[in-house]
Each structure stands twice: as structure tokens, then as C-alpha cells.
Design a protein around this motif. Structure first.
Motif, short mmCIF file in Angstrom:
data_model
loop_
_atom_site.label_atom_id
_atom_site.label_comp_id
_atom_site.label_asym_id
_atom_site.label_seq_id
_atom_site.Cartn_x
_atom_site.Cartn_y
_atom_site.Cartn_z
N GLU A 7 -2.59 2.49 3.49
CA GLU A 7 -1.49 1.78 2.84
C GLU A 7 -0.21 1.90 3.64
O GLU A 7 0.53 0.92 3.83
CB GLU A 7 -1.26 2.33 1.44
CG GLU A 7 -2.11 1.66 0.38
CD GLU A 7 -2.06 2.40 -0.94
OE1 GLU A 7 -1.11 3.17 -1.15
OE2 GLU A 7 -2.99 2.20 -1.75
N GLN A 8 0.04 3.13 4.14
CA GLN A 8 1.26 3.33 4.92
C GLN A 8 1.22 2.50 6.20
O GLN A 8 2.21 1.90 6.61
CB GLN A 8 1.42 4.81 5.27
CG GLN A 8 1.77 5.65 4.05
CD GLN A 8 1.90 7.12 4.40
OE1 GLN A 8 1.48 7.55 5.47
NE2 GLN A 8 2.47 7.89 3.50
N ALA B 206 1.78 6.48 14.78
CA ALA B 206 1.56 7.91 14.99
C ALA B 206 1.57 8.61 13.65
O ALA B 206 2.05 8.08 12.67
CB ALA B 206 2.66 8.48 15.89
N GLU B 207 1.00 9.83 13.65
CA GLU B 207 1.00 10.61 12.41
C GLU B 207 1.83 11.87 12.60
O GLU B 207 1.94 12.41 13.70
CB GLU B 207 -0.43 11.01 12.05
CG GLU B 207 -1.09 9.99 11.15
CD GLU B 207 -2.33 10.56 10.52
OE1 GLU B 207 -2.24 11.06 9.40
OE2 GLU B 207 -3.39 10.53 11.18
N ASP C 236 2.03 12.66 16.72
CA ASP C 236 0.92 12.81 17.65
C ASP C 236 0.84 11.67 18.67
O ASP C 236 -0.25 11.27 19.07
CB ASP C 236 -0.40 12.96 16.89
CG ASP C 236 -0.77 11.72 16.11
OD1 ASP C 236 0.08 10.81 16.04
OD2 ASP C 236 -1.88 11.65 15.57
N ALA C 237 1.96 11.13 19.07
CA ALA C 237 1.97 10.16 20.16
C ALA C 237 2.97 10.65 21.19
O ALA C 237 4.02 11.20 20.82
CB ALA C 237 2.38 8.77 19.65
N GLY C 238 2.66 10.49 22.46
CA GLY C 238 3.55 11.01 23.50
C GLY C 238 3.62 10.08 24.69
O GLY C 238 3.36 8.88 24.58
N LEU D 57 6.67 11.63 4.56
CA LEU D 57 6.27 10.84 5.73
C LEU D 57 4.81 11.08 6.05
O LEU D 57 4.33 12.21 5.97
CB LEU D 57 7.11 11.24 6.94
CG LEU D 57 8.55 10.76 6.93
CD1 LEU D 57 9.25 11.26 8.18
CD2 LEU D 57 8.60 9.25 6.88
N GLY D 58 4.07 10.05 6.42
CA GLY D 58 2.70 10.21 6.86
C GLY D 58 2.50 9.48 8.17
O GLY D 58 2.51 10.07 9.24
#
Lengths: 169, 346
Positions: B99-100, B118-119, B136-138, B263-264
Motif C-alpha cells: 500500500e505504501q 527504499a525501506e 536500504d538504498a545507496g 515510515l516504511g
């Protein structure tokens, strides 16, 4: 003994750091985050004495300072943890451990961390420090610290007794 | 009191920490950038593993409560039960995540932002007063410093530092953040700054004479080449305005659209839209939309009535209701208004 002591301290500190940063901070507890890392440092200082306490505090603080989810100036947490590791190691005689006193020291240290961090932050001109939140954070940090201490101090002293029995007098 | 060695080690550690603090406070990139990046990579890896391990336990607070009842059951049944429970938890979490992600894609689609989803991996501790999270994105995903971070509701924050696979995001509510913002629907601009509280921001208008009312929405004004903030991202709505028009400074309290405590899934805007999306990304008119539609359907009543007279039978009953409803309500209003006056005369 030194090698085993170093490995034990490193593993405990890293495990505490990861648990705190990816689990305890996300529980959404009211007020402060339970400071598992500081409690672990002090529990190690109780068993290994002031010098090891200071070194472990320095290492743990540096690890937290460099962790990607924190943004304060590097070295502040290390400084506070180092002093707290030293003081709590020096305050307690390892042969005469009185559990209520140990838990009290841990709770007070967790509360003192809030004041110390906010104080140093204010001196260094950190705009994020909000003294209005300090009383809430102080109370909850003390409470959570004491509760964590109830579990962490016995666990650490059992681990220390198993892995480095020479350290236990 | 203490031995020579103890004192020596203490002084050495003390000087080291002070050196770190001073060097770090010099600002800019500093000498620790590469070291910090390497350390962050190591700790971030740990946090990634920790996040994986702990994710089933987050939000399963009542798990232990039910555990006691099941102990006396057959071991196999218990194990199976736990497994199913975990599966259900995970699917609920997955659904919420989907959903997010849907909301995020809608915002990115309407505003034509190019995003990397990203989470959240970890959150900075509350006693450090900073509102920061690790995602978790870089670098490897194209994330760089000073990119906007959004979610399905609106602006979340900006990227503060990046490692290979993780990035640190300073949230909108952090007290060190300030964003150029524009009032939706007008071209009034101002500066929005965080307060350190999760549900309020402060907005200071450039033109103190301009009007600002509670309920109005704010969007980002945008920065050069979309960094650190892309244009047109919804930020929040005005809750209250302090001071009157014409005062030297007017400060408004803003409630952010994005709830930073839940936040998710978030998205990093790696490329801003070619043209400013203006107010198109805002959620559908949060300011009294039903009240605005009802009078508009009643007011043009002459035309439906005319069409009703042209085609009498089936649609007449349907149109009779809007045509009939204003009349009684007006009668009620007329009946209601004279009452106090008649009461006064009697």
C-alpha cells in the motif's frame, strides 16, 4: 586471557549496537530509546574494572558515532561512554557486588547520558538540542536503563565467568 | 590512586575523542569522510542483518501472550501454529508495504519524479535529538547526497550521507532542516524549518503582508537542479498562524503530510521532473471538499429542470430530489431566522 576478553567485549558491543539500532529504536517506546549499548558497556566495566571499562566505552561510543543512523559530531558519545565506563568500573569493587547498587548506577548513568549529550551539544552549538524534551528523556532513559540492567548485568557476568574465568576474583 | 598505565590510557583516549570532535566540527567533508563511510558500511551491514532478523518481531507484541496458552498443546501443532502466525504477520506487513509503495508510485507518477524506492532499516536514537533514519538504498542504486526523499503522503526529508548500499536521511522534522516552500494556489513563498517535534513545523513567510489561513497546503519551492529539494512535493497543511497580516514576521505552524513515526517505504527522487508540477501532487482538496460540491450541484438547478421538462418520465424522479431539496431547506432557514425576532417582540 586478553585475546578472549577483547573478542568477548567486541562481540557483545556489536550485538548490543545492532540490536539497539535496528530493534529497540523501532519499538516506538515513549520517550528515550533504551540505551542497550551503554548498559552493556557499564556491565562490562563492573566485571573488568575501570581501565577496560574506559576502553570498551570509547570503542562502543565510536561505533555509535560512526553508525549510519546517527548524525551528531563524531567523538561526543565516545567521550561520554568512556567517562561512564571508567567511573562505573572504579565505583564498584568486583568482589563486593551489590545488585541494587549496580542497577542504580546503570539507571543514573543512562539518565546522565541525556544531560551530558545535551550539554555538550549545546556547548558545541548543535541547534537540534531541545531542553524542553530533556526531563521526559531523562526519566524514561533512567527507567529503561535500570530495566535493561536487570537482564544485562547477570547475563554479562555469567558470560564473563564462562569465557574469562581468570577475571572473576 | 590509579596506576601509571591507567592514567596514560585515559589521557590518550580523552585526547583522541577531543581530536575527533574538533576535526569533525570543522565542517565540510572533513578528514573522516572515507573512514566514516567505511565504518558506516560495516555497521550498516550489521543493521541490515539485524533488521532482517528483528522484522518479524516488530509489531508482534502480543505474541508472547498467546505463547503460554499453546504450551500444553502438541509440539507439532504449536510449531505449525507459529509458522502460520509468522506467515500471516509477514503477509500483513507485505500488504502494508504494498500500500505504501502504491501511494509512493502515485505521487511519483503525478509529479513525474524519477524515484528509487527504499525501506527504513534503522532509526537514530531519540536522546540525540536528531531525526535521522537509515534506508536500504545507496550509491549502487544511484542515490547521492542532497536528494529529496518522499513517501505516499509527501516530503519526508533529504539524503545526508551515502554508503554503497545504505543512505542516511535527515527527516523533515529535524531541527536543522529548512526548506523553501510555496503556499499552494498562490505564489507566496517562505521558509519552512523543523522544530524537532514529529508533528509540527514552522513556516515563515517572505512577504509578511500576504494572507495565510489554516487549512492551506504547502509544496516545495524547489532548488537548483532539484537538489536538495525537487519542486512541487507536498509538505503539509497550515494548522495555525501566529501574528496578524503586516506584522514584521509571521510564523505559521504546519502539520506535515508524512507521518515520520510510521515510515516504511520511501522513495529517493534521483531525477526531478523537467517542469515544476506546481500543485498537482497535493492530496485531493483536504479543505471541505463535500461542502464545495453540494452548492455547485444545487445552484445550476435551472438547467436540470429544463431538461426534466423535455424528458419527463424516468429522469424526473431522479432530478426531483435536488430540485426539491433546496426548497424545504430554504423554508427551514426562513422559519428558523424569524423565530428569535418574533420571540423578542412577544
Amino acid at each position: 586471557m586478553w585475546a578472549r576478553q577483547t573478542v568477548l567485549c567486541t562481540i557483545l558491543v556489536f550485538a548490543a549496537l545492532v540490536t539497539q539500532q535496528s530493534f529497540l529504536t523501532r519499538l516506538g517506546l515513549p520517550g528515550a530509546t533504551p540505551d542497550l549499548l551503554l548498559v552493556t558497556v557499564i556491565a562490562l566495566a563492573f566485571t573488568y574494572g575501570p581501565l577496560t571499562g574506559a576502553v570498551v566505552g570509547f570503542g562502543a561510543g565510536m561505533a555509535l558515532d560512526f553508525a549510519p543512523s546517527t548524525a551528531g559530531p563524531i567523538g561526543v558519545v565516545a567521550l561520554i561512554f568512556m567517562v561512564m565506563g571508567f567511573v562505573s568500573g572504579a565505583a564498584v569493587d568486583p568482589r563486593d557486588r551489590n545488585p541494587p547498587v549496580l542497577i542504580g548506577i546503570i539507571g543514573l548513568s543512562c539518565g546522565a547520558f541525556v544531560i551530558a549529550f545535551a550539554g555538550i551539544g549545546s556547548i558545541l552549538g548543535d541547534v537540534r538540542v531541545d531542553w524542553e524534551q530533556a526531563p521526559t528523556l531523562l526519566l524514561t532513559a533512567t527507567l529503561y536503563g535500570g530495566l535493561l540492567g536487570l537482564a544485562v548485568v547477570p547475563a554479562v557476568s555469567i558470560l564473563v565467568g564462562k569465557i574469562t574465568p581468570e577475571a572473576v576474583v | 590512586m590509579f596506576s601509571r598505565r591507567t592514567r596514560f590510557v585515559l589521557v590518550a583516549l580523552f585526547i583522541t575523542t577531543l581530536t575527533f570532535v574538533i576535526l569533525d566540527l570543522r565542517g565540510g567533508q572533513g578528514p573522516f569522510t572515507s573512514f566514516r563511510s567505511a565504518m558506516s558500511g560495516a555497521v550498516g551491514g550489521g543493521e541490515q542483518v539485524g533488521s532482517l532478523i528483528f522484522s518479524p518481531f516488530l509489531g508482534v507484541a502480543n505474541w508472547w501472550g498467546t505463547w503460554g496458552d499453546q504450551r500444553d498443546r502438541i509440539a507439532g501443532l504449536t510449531a505449525e501454529n507459529d509458522e502460520l502466525r509468522l506467515l500471516v504477520e509477514r503477509s500483513a506487513a507485505d500488504r502494508e508495504r504494498a500500500e505504501q509503495l502504491d501511494g509512493l508510485l502515485r505521487v511519483a507518477g503525478v509529479g513525474r519524479y524519477e524515484i528509487v524506492p527504499a525501506e527504513i532499516l534503522a532509526v537514530g536514537p531519540a536522546q540525540e535529538f536528531a531525526w535521522t533514519v537509515t534506508i536500504d538504498a545507496g550509491n549502487a542504486d544511484g542515490v547521492q547526497r542532497d536528494m529529496s526523499v518522499i513517501n505516499g503522503q509527501g516530503l519526508v526529508g533529504r539524503v545526508q550521507s551515502v554508503t554503497k548500499n545504505t543512505a542516511t536521511v535527515v527527516l523533515l522534522v529535524d531541527a536543522s532542516i529548512s526548506v523553501g516552500a510555496r503556499v499552494a494556489g498562490s505564489s507566496e513563498i517562505g521558509i519552512l524549518s523543523g522544530t524537532g517535534r514529529q508533528d509540527s513545523l514552522e513556516f515563515q513567510m517572505i512577504d509578511p503582508g500576504a494572507g495565510l489561513d489554516p487549512g492551506q497546503s504547502l509544496v516545495t519551492f524547489g532548488s537548483k537542479r532539484g537538489r536538495p529539494y525537487s519542486p512541487g512535493i507536498p509538505i503539509g497543511e497550515v494548522v495555525s498562524v501566529a501574528g496578524t497580516a503586516g506584522q514584521l514576521t509571521r510564523i505559521a505552524t504546519i502539520r506535515p503530510f508524512a507521518d515520520v513515526s510510521t515510515l516504511g517505504v520511501v522513495g529517493v527522487v534521483i531525477r526531478p521532473p523537467r517542469e515544476d508540477p506546481r500543485d498537482s501532487v497535493l492530496p485531493d482538496a483536504p479543505r471541505a471538499s463535500p461542502a464545495a460540491t453540494v452548492p455547485s450541484s444545487i445552484l445550476p438547478s435551472p438547467t436540470p429542470l429544463a431538461s426534466a421538462s423535455a424528458s419527463p418520465t424516468p429522469s424526473a424522479s431522479a432530478i426531483a430530489t435536488p430540485a426539491a431539496s433546496p426548497a424545504p431547506s430554504q423554508e427551514v432557514e426562513r422559519a428558523a431566522t424569524p423565530e428569535p425576532s418574533t420571540g423578542g417582540t412577544n
